[in-house]
Design an enzyme around this catalytic site. Structure first.
Site, mmCIF file in Angstrom:
data_model
loop_
_atom_site.group_PDB
_atom_site.id
_atom_site.type_symbol
_atom_site.label_atom_id
_atom_site.label_comp_id
_atom_site.label_asym_id
_atom_site.label_seq_id
_atom_site.Cartn_x
_atom_site.Cartn_y
_atom_site.Cartn_z
ATOM 1 N N CYS A 270 0.854 -1.182 0.000
ATOM 2 C CA CYS A 270 0.000 0.000 0.000
ATOM 3 C C CYS A 270 0.895 1.239 0.000
ATOM 4 O O CYS A 270 1.782 1.364 0.855
ATOM 5 C CB CYS A 270 -0.901 0.009 1.232
ATOM 6 S SG CYS A 270 -1.856 1.538 1.389
ATOM 7 N N ASP B 236 -0.404 -5.923 0.628
ATOM 8 C CA ASP B 236 -1.704 -6.280 0.052
ATOM 9 C C ASP B 236 -1.521 -7.600 -0.683
ATOM 10 O O ASP B 236 -0.475 -7.834 -1.302
ATOM 11 C CB ASP B 236 -2.180 -5.211 -0.930
ATOM 12 C CG ASP B 236 -2.550 -3.916 -0.233
ATOM 13 O OD1 ASP B 236 -3.238 -3.983 0.800
ATOM 14 O OD2 ASP B 236 -2.178 -2.854 -0.733
ATOM 15 N N VAL C 247 4.840 -14.852 -23.449
ATOM 16 C CA VAL C 247 5.659 -14.332 -22.352
ATOM 17 C C VAL C 247 6.372 -15.517 -21.711
ATOM 18 O O VAL C 247 5.792 -16.602 -21.548
ATOM 19 C CB VAL C 247 4.817 -13.538 -21.323
ATOM 20 C CG1 VAL C 247 3.827 -14.427 -20.587
ATOM 21 C CG2 VAL C 247 5.717 -12.806 -20.341
ATOM 22 N N GLU C 248 7.628 -15.333 -21.392
ATOM 23 C CA GLU C 248 8.410 -16.393 -20.751
ATOM 24 C C GLU C 248 8.076 -16.365 -19.258
ATOM 25 O O GLU C 248 8.119 -15.307 -18.628
ATOM 26 C CB GLU C 248 9.896 -16.145 -21.020
ATOM 27 C CG GLU C 248 10.788 -17.314 -20.650
ATOM 28 C CD GLU C 248 11.002 -17.427 -19.162
ATOM 29 O OE1 GLU C 248 10.786 -18.534 -18.622
ATOM 30 O OE2 GLU C 248 11.360 -16.412 -18.524
ATOM 31 N N SER C 249 7.726 -17.519 -18.711
ATOM 32 C CA SER C 249 7.127 -17.564 -17.374
ATOM 33 C C SER C 249 8.070 -17.162 -16.244
ATOM 34 O O SER C 249 7.632 -16.529 -15.284
ATOM 35 C CB SER C 249 6.527 -18.943 -17.096
ATOM 36 O OG SER C 249 7.539 -19.929 -17.094
ATOM 37 N N HIS D 133 -4.173 -1.050 -5.903
ATOM 38 C CA HIS D 133 -4.625 -2.256 -6.599
ATOM 39 C C HIS D 133 -4.884 -1.987 -8.079
ATOM 40 O O HIS D 133 -4.496 -2.773 -8.943
ATOM 41 C CB HIS D 133 -5.912 -2.800 -5.974
ATOM 42 C CG HIS D 133 -5.820 -3.091 -4.518
ATOM 43 N ND1 HIS D 133 -4.664 -3.460 -3.882
ATOM 44 C CD2 HIS D 133 -6.775 -3.080 -3.570
ATOM 45 C CE1 HIS D 133 -4.906 -3.668 -2.598
ATOM 46 N NE2 HIS D 133 -6.191 -3.431 -2.384
#
EC number: 1.7.1.13
Length: 159
Positions: A57, A64, A79-81, A98
């Site tokens: 936060c 959070d 996308v490469e993990s 958030h």
């Protein structure tokens, strides 16, 4: 004997995969890697779920927690993990609301991958007694693609 994954070799780039790398200090300094999609002729959904996403936060400095679900229909790139995990974990180090976390992740992946379609759901646990869920998407879902529900129940202790 060690061998490079076919996609990494085809990409001709230096990936973090298979390398010892330090955790990035922030999302801005995190490197996201992409690899060629070996099935550009096929429309399908790839899903990443991170059930222990953590951010800070920006007002209180308190942690959070969220479940993130990222669905996308790839075009030329995946996308490469490992790089995605490092990027997502870097949110633990900086203050961000958030909404900013969720939308920033979606925009960065869209810029990197130029997918046919991408959506992200950020299902945050309560802060001040109220959960905040954030949803963002880019592109139009191809009509022939089936996308399952993200599978995160409405808040009731998230379980």
């Amino acid at each position: 004997m060690s061998r490079k994954p076919r996609a990494a070799k085809a990409a001709g780039t230096s990936l973090q995969l298979g390398q010892q790398v330090e955790a990035p200090a922030s999302p801005d300094t995190a490197k996201l890697d992409r690899v060629p999609n070996p099935h550009t002729d096929t429309k399908y959904v790839a899903r990443f779920t991170m059930p222990e996403f953590t951010s800070i936060c920006p007002v209180t400095g308190q942690p959070d927690f969220a479940i993130l679900v990222i669905d996308y229909v790839p075009n030329k790139w995946l996308v490469e993990s490992k790089s995605l995990k490092l990027y997502l974990n870097s949110f633990r180090n900086v203050g961000s609301f958030h909404e900013d976390c969720t939308v920033s992740i979606g925009k960065r992946l869209t810029k990197l991958l130029a997918p046919r379609w991408l959506r992200i759901g950020g299902y945050f646990y309560p802060r001040g007694g109220m959960p905040i869920d954030v949803f963002w998407q880019a592109g139009k879902l191809p009509a022939t693609v089936w996308v399952p529900d993200q599978g995160v129940p409405p808040y009731r202790g998230r379980g």
